[in-house]
Write an enzyme that holds these catalytic residues in place. Structure first.
Site, short mmCIF file in Angstrom:
data_model
loop_
_atom_site.label_atom_id
_atom_site.label_comp_id
_atom_site.label_asym_id
_atom_site.label_seq_id
_atom_site.Cartn_x
_atom_site.Cartn_y
_atom_site.Cartn_z
N ASP A 38 0.85 -1.20 0.00
CA ASP A 38 0.00 0.00 0.00
C ASP A 38 0.88 1.24 0.00
OD1 ASP A 38 -2.16 -1.87 1.97
OD2 ASP A 38 -2.68 -1.03 0.04
N ASP A 179 -10.00 -5.82 -1.10
CA ASP A 179 -8.98 -5.19 -0.26
C ASP A 179 -9.61 -4.50 0.94
OD1 ASP A 179 -6.25 -2.85 -0.99
OD2 ASP A 179 -6.92 -3.80 0.86
C1 DX5 Z 1 -6.50 -0.44 3.58
C2 DX5 Z 1 -5.38 -1.33 3.14
C3 DX5 Z 1 -5.45 -2.84 3.30
C4 DX5 Z 1 -6.14 -3.52 4.38
C5 DX5 Z 1 -5.31 -3.92 5.60
O1 DX5 Z 1 -6.29 0.81 2.97
O2 DX5 Z 1 -5.28 -1.17 1.73
O3 DX5 Z 1 -4.13 -3.30 3.22
O4 DX5 Z 1 -7.24 -2.85 4.86
O5 DX5 Z 1 -5.78 -5.12 6.11
P1 DX5 Z 1 -6.97 -5.30 7.20
O6 DX5 Z 1 -8.14 -4.53 6.67
O7 DX5 Z 1 -7.20 -6.80 7.25
O8 DX5 Z 1 -6.46 -4.77 8.52
ZN ZN Z 2 -4.40 -2.03 -0.53
#
Ligand code: DX5
Ligand code: ZN
Length: 223
Positions: A38, A179
Site C-alpha cells: 500500500d 482489499d
Molecule cells: C487499507 C489497506 C489494506 C487492508 C489492511 O487501505 O489497503 O491493506 O485494509 O488489512 P486489514 O483490513 O485486514 O487490517
Molecule cells: Zn491495498
C-alpha cells in the site's frame, strides 16, 4: 464463477517492520501469489505507509511479484520509481487521475499487469470505457488508508455485480481483488460474490496463530 485460481496478496503494511525478513519468508513459504504494497501520499488518503525502497529490498530476497496499490494523487507521475517487472500488478484509483486510460497503458508498457481500484462509493460504471485496458479490478471493501477497519457491507454485492458484468462482456479473465477487512468469515462471502485475489492484513494473516497457520485457514476459505 471465473476459472481464475484464487490467491492471497498479504498487506505488507501489516507485516512486522522489525521482523520483515521473517514475515517475507513465511509468506512465500505459505504460497502467497503477490505481496500487496500500500503506497499512500497523505493526500489521496490521510496516511503514509510503504515506498519503492522497501519493494526493492524485498525483491532481493523473494521472487514473489509485487501487487502495488497506489493510493496517491496522479499516480502516473510516480510509476517510474517502482522498477516495475513482468508479473507485477499496479492498481491505480479511478478517483486519483484525470487520464486513467493513459495511465493504464503506461503500466502495461512496463510489462506489469494493470488494475483499477474503486473506493466503496465509486460506481462500477466508471470502469465502462477501460474494461479492455485492465487485467484486474481492485474493490476497496473498506475506505482506504488504514488497516483494522470494518467491511463496508454494500461492497459484497458490488463484487457480485462486477463479476457478472465482466463475464457477460467477454472479460472473464479480468481478476477481482478484494482489499480490506478480509477476515476468514468475510473471505468466504467475498469469494462467493466472485473475488479471486484477497488482500489479507490484520484481519486474517497478521494476527494470533502465526502466518503459516493463518494462510492455511484462509486458503480453505477462498477455494
Ligand atoms: C487499507 C489497506 C489494506 C487492508 C489492511 O487501505 O489497503 O491493506 O485494509 O488489512 P486489514 O483490513 O485486514 O487490517
Ligand atoms: Zn491495498
Amino acid at each position: 464463477m471465473s476459472a481464475i485460481l484464487p490467491g492471497v496478496s498479504p498487506s505488507m503494511m501489516c507485516a512486522d517492520p522489525l521482523h520483515l525478513y521473517d514475515d517475507v519468508i513465511a509468506l512465500e513459504k505459505g504460497g502467497v501469489q503477490f505481496f500487496h504494497y500500500d503506497i499512500m501520499d497523505g493526500a489521496f488518503v490521510p496516511n503514509f505507509t510503504l515506498g519503492p525502497d522497501l519493494i526493492k529490498a524485498v525483491r532481493k530476497v523473494s521472487k514473489v511479484p509485487a501487487d502495488i496499490h497506489m493510493m496517491v494523487q496522479s499516480p502516473e507521475k510516480h510509476l517510474h520509481l517502482f522498477d516495475l517487472q513482468k508479473g507485477d500488478v499496479v492498481s491505480v484509483h479511478q478517483e486519483s487521475t484525470i487520464h486513467l486510460q493513459r495511465t493504464l497503458a503506461a503500466i502495461k508498457d512496463t510489462g506489469a499487469l494493470s488494475c483499477v481500484a474503486l473506493n466503496p462509493a465509486t460506481p462500477l460504471c466508471m470502469l465502462e470505457d477501460v474494461l479492455d485496458d485492465i487485467d484486474m479490478v481492485l474493490i476497496m471493501t473498506v475506505n482506504p488508508g488504514f488497516a483494522g477497519q470494518k467491511l463496508v457491507p454494500s461492497t459484497l454485492n458490488k463484487i457480485f455485480r462486477l463479476r457478472k458484468w465482466l463475464d457477460e462482456t467477454g472479460h472473464e479473465n479480468v481478476r477481482i481483488e478484494a482489499d480490506g477487512n478480509v477476515s476468514f468469515e468475510n473471505a468466504v462471502k467475498m469469494r462467493a460474490a466472485g473475488a479471486d485475489l484477497f488482500v489479507a492484513g490484520t484481519s486474517a494473516v497478521f494476527r494470533a496463530g502465526g502466518i503459516g497457520e493463518n494462510l492455511k485457514k484462509l486458503s480453505v476459505c477462498i477455494q
